[in-house]
Scaffold this motif. Structure first.
Motif, PDB file in Angstrom:
ATOM      1  N   GLU A  72     -11.472  -5.237 -12.841  1.00  0.00           N
ATOM      2  CA  GLU A  72     -10.601  -6.209 -13.625  1.00  0.00           C
ATOM      3  C   GLU A  72      -9.760  -5.838 -14.499  1.00  0.00           C
ATOM      4  O   GLU A  72      -9.902  -4.610 -15.019  1.00  0.00           O
ATOM      5  CB  GLU A  72     -11.555  -7.098 -14.344  1.00  0.00           C
ATOM      6  N   TYR A  73      -8.642  -6.412 -14.591  1.00  0.00           N
ATOM      7  CA  TYR A  73      -7.650  -5.846 -15.291  1.00  0.00           C
ATOM      8  C   TYR A  73      -7.354  -7.199 -16.426  1.00  0.00           C
ATOM      9  O   TYR A  73      -6.908  -8.333 -16.001  1.00  0.00           O
ATOM     10  CB  TYR A  73      -6.181  -5.755 -14.774  1.00  0.00           C
TER      11      TYR A  73
ATOM     12  N   LYS B 221       3.313  -4.990 -16.762  1.00  0.00           N
ATOM     13  CA  LYS B 221       3.906  -4.332 -15.288  1.00  0.00           C
ATOM     14  C   LYS B 221       3.038  -3.830 -14.229  1.00  0.00           C
ATOM     15  O   LYS B 221       2.078  -3.084 -14.506  1.00  0.00           O
ATOM     16  CB  LYS B 221       4.708  -3.263 -15.856  1.00  0.00           C
ATOM     17  N   LEU B 222       3.354  -4.485 -13.004  1.00  0.00           N
ATOM     18  CA  LEU B 222       2.430  -3.966 -11.981  1.00  0.00           C
ATOM     19  C   LEU B 222       3.435  -2.896 -11.031  1.00  0.00           C
ATOM     20  O   LEU B 222       4.442  -3.255 -10.627  1.00  0.00           O
ATOM     21  CB  LEU B 222       2.057  -5.047 -10.935  1.00  0.00           C
ATOM     22  N   GLY B 223       2.760  -1.792 -10.427  1.00  0.00           N
ATOM     23  CA  GLY B 223       3.610  -0.927  -9.687  1.00  0.00           C
ATOM     24  C   GLY B 223       2.954   0.558  -9.712  1.00  0.00           C
ATOM     25  O   GLY B 223       1.791   0.622  -9.949  1.00  0.00           O
TER      26      GLY B 223
ATOM     27  N   ALA C 150       3.614   1.675 -15.450  1.00  0.00           N
ATOM     28  CA  ALA C 150       2.553   0.444 -15.002  1.00  0.00           C
ATOM     29  C   ALA C 150       1.337   0.271 -15.668  1.00  0.00           C
ATOM     30  O   ALA C 150       0.835   1.119 -15.737  1.00  0.00           O
ATOM     31  CB  ALA C 150       2.717   0.574 -13.459  1.00  0.00           C
ATOM     32  N   ASP C 151       1.145  -1.028 -16.007  1.00  0.00           N
ATOM     33  CA  ASP C 151      -0.286  -1.467 -16.523  1.00  0.00           C
ATOM     34  C   ASP C 151      -1.182  -1.480 -15.663  1.00  0.00           C
ATOM     35  O   ASP C 151      -2.350  -1.143 -15.857  1.00  0.00           O
ATOM     36  CB  ASP C 151       0.089  -2.684 -17.621  1.00  0.00           C
TER      37      ASP C 151
ATOM     38  N   LYS D 169       8.449   1.543  -8.695  1.00  0.00           N
ATOM     39  CA  LYS D 169       7.801   1.949  -9.957  1.00  0.00           C
ATOM     40  C   LYS D 169       7.204   0.835 -10.595  1.00  0.00           C
ATOM     41  O   LYS D 169       6.125   0.700 -11.111  1.00  0.00           O
ATOM     42  CB  LYS D 169       8.663   2.724 -10.918  1.00  0.00           C
ATOM     43  N   VAL D 170       8.093  -0.230 -10.572  1.00  0.00           N
ATOM     44  CA  VAL D 170       7.545  -1.712 -11.279  1.00  0.00           C
ATOM     45  C   VAL D 170       7.834  -2.744 -10.055  1.00  0.00           C
ATOM     46  O   VAL D 170       9.209  -2.813  -9.595  1.00  0.00           O
ATOM     47  CB  VAL D 170       8.345  -2.164 -12.340  1.00  0.00           C
ATOM     48  N   ALA D 171       6.886  -3.270  -9.448  1.00  0.00           N
ATOM     49  CA  ALA D 171       6.947  -4.107  -8.245  1.00  0.00           C
ATOM     50  C   ALA D 171       6.887  -5.475  -8.781  1.00  0.00           C
ATOM     51  O   ALA D 171       7.465  -6.364  -8.245  1.00  0.00           O
ATOM     52  CB  ALA D 171       5.695  -3.792  -7.364  1.00  0.00           C
TER      53      ALA D 171
END
Length: 234
Positions: free
Chosen positions: A153-154, A162-164, A169-170, A180-182
């Motif tokens: 879980e996030y 940020k997802l990537g 990215a987190d 790098k950042v999607a």
């Protein structure tokens, strides 16, 4: 206490307690609930305990998951719900004596996303079509939970997530073509908004989104190879 009763042609095969977190259902022996039938996918579905509720999620199975004859991608279960997987039936039950009120058991099942007829049936609506989030949503923690794999879980506990695959990215997403950042998730007064970055394909409930999309509880989010579910946790 909640439980699932596995049945085949009206014959009770086994009962499974849902205490202790997520339970996976499928044909592979690694599942918590093994259903030996060729119509059942290796990892077919999952039941998650979310506070006092239990959420059923289809794990992109080949033949689908049905609750009371309705095909679903995700559904909040109620006492007596009948889950059809392959040719087997799983009946969801709650013990009223352990604090669940009768009136709650009588409430209709909430189908989070019905997946009849393919992805077009689950097309997300523009932000303007969604009603404003209630303040109660922000009294709970918003999370993204992996649907496949280790059920990690996030928490969405920043104004911008940020997802990537970059170091900034987190939520880290692998894959050769992942930038790098999607995508990003921003916290706004109206809720949590998912936005693709660049030309990245981001899907919600199986349909690619264009521009910002306000997440609804139990939405299924796909970014690159990562598939997650968005919901609130007490």
């Amino acid at each position: 206490m909640a439980q699932l009763t596995l049945k085949f042609k009206e014959m009770v095969l086994k009962e499974f307690s849902l205490d202790g977190g997520s339970k996976t259902i499928g044909r592979e022996l690694g599942n918590d609930i093994v259903v030996e039938n060729l119509l059942v996918s290796g990892y077919h579905a999952r039941v998650d305990e979310a506070g006092n509720d239990y959420i059923l999620t289809d794990l992109q199975s080949k033949n689908g998951t049905f609750v009371n004859s309705e095909r679903v991608t995700s559904a909040k279960l109620k006492h007596g719900d009948q889950i059809l997987i392959g040719k087997h039936l799983l009946v969801f039950g709650l013990d009223v004596a352990e604090g669940t009120e009768e009136k709650n058991l009588a409430e209709p099942t909430m189908f989070i996303e019905v997946a009849q007829g393919g992805p077009e049936a689950a097309t997300p609506k523009p932000d303007a079509a969604h009603e404003t989030s209630s303040n109660s949503s922000f009294e709970r923690t918003a999370v993204l939970s992996l649907i496949t794999g280790n059920s990690e879980e996030y928490k969405i506990n920043k104004k911008l997530i940020k997802l990537g695959k970059g170091h900034e990215a987190d939520i880290h997403i692998g894959g050769l073509l992942t930038p790098k950042v999607a995508a990003t998730i921003s916290t706004r007064p109206t809720g949590y908004h998912l936005t693709p970055v660049g030309r990245t394909k981001v899907k919600v409930n199986g349909t690619q989104i264009q521009g910002s999309y306000r997440l609804k509880e139990f939405d299924t989010v796909e970014v690159g190879p990562l598939c997650m579910q968005f919901y609130y946790k007490s």
